[in-house]
Enzyme design. Structure first.
Site, mmCIF file in Angstrom:
data_model
loop_
_atom_site.group_PDB
_atom_site.id
_atom_site.type_symbol
_atom_site.label_atom_id
_atom_site.label_comp_id
_atom_site.label_asym_id
_atom_site.label_seq_id
_atom_site.Cartn_x
_atom_site.Cartn_y
_atom_site.Cartn_z
ATOM 1 C CB ALA A 90 -0.939 -0.005 1.203
ATOM 2 N N GLY A 149 2.080 1.595 -3.453
ATOM 3 C CA GLY A 149 0.894 1.780 -4.289
ATOM 4 C C GLY A 149 0.319 3.174 -4.180
ATOM 5 C CG ASP A 150 -0.344 6.910 -0.990
ATOM 6 O OD1 ASP A 150 -1.456 7.341 -1.347
ATOM 7 O OD2 ASP A 150 0.503 7.616 -0.404
ATOM 8 C CB ALA A 151 4.318 6.525 -4.056
ATOM 9 C CG ASP A 200 0.132 11.395 -5.411
ATOM 10 O OD1 ASP A 200 -0.945 11.980 -5.176
ATOM 11 O OD2 ASP A 200 1.233 11.989 -5.485
#
Length: 146
Positions: free
Chosen positions: A31, A34-36, A39
């Site tokens: 995560a 994955g967030d980066a 984004d």
């Protein structure tokens, strides 16, 4: 970076990263990356849509990069995920996180974490095209326009 080489391949090569079995990564690690990656995808699309002030770019970006929208996206995508993708999502969703989102419920935050874990997993396994296809499809399914 030469043509035909993904950014992931270039990073691994240029920074001498060791090969690690992706299945050993915790869902919160998936995560995190994955967030980066998610984004970056959204920021890239927003910037490609027009050169404007950083403040306007940021406001457009946060309409897509937030737990509430990400939860809606993964809900809309569930029928289109493979069994492997659903498993990764569920691992991320069920992971015990010690943080929560400012403007989302705990359930939305957990679903968003699962979505980010899936994005991270697809990125780290070299399935960037699949990740991009899912993000694009999710945007379509929830009726938003990038």
């Amino acid at each position: 970076m030469e043509e035909g080489v993904t950014i992931l391949e270039a990073i691994k090569r240029d920074f001498d990263c060791k090969e690690i079995d992706i299945r050993t990564y915790s869902p919160l690690t998936l995560a995190y990356i994955g967030d980066a990656v998610y984004d970056l995808v959204i920021r890239t699309v927003v910037v490609e849509r027009g050169n404007t002030s950083a403040n306007k770019l940021h406001h457009k970006t946060v309409t897509y990069v937030n737990a509430r929208v990400q939860a809606r996206m993964i809900e809309a995508l569930m029928k289109e995920l493979t069994e492997e993708e659903r498993t990764v999502y569920k691992r991320g969703r069920n992971a015990k996180s010690y943080t929560t989102a400012k403007n989302a419920t705990v359930i939305e935050y957990r679903k968003a974490t699962g979505f980010e874990a899936l994005c991270g997993y697809l990125y780290l396994t070299g399935k960037q095209e699949r990740m991009l296809a899912l993000v694009k499809r999710a945007v379509e399914l929830i009726g938003m326009e990038l």
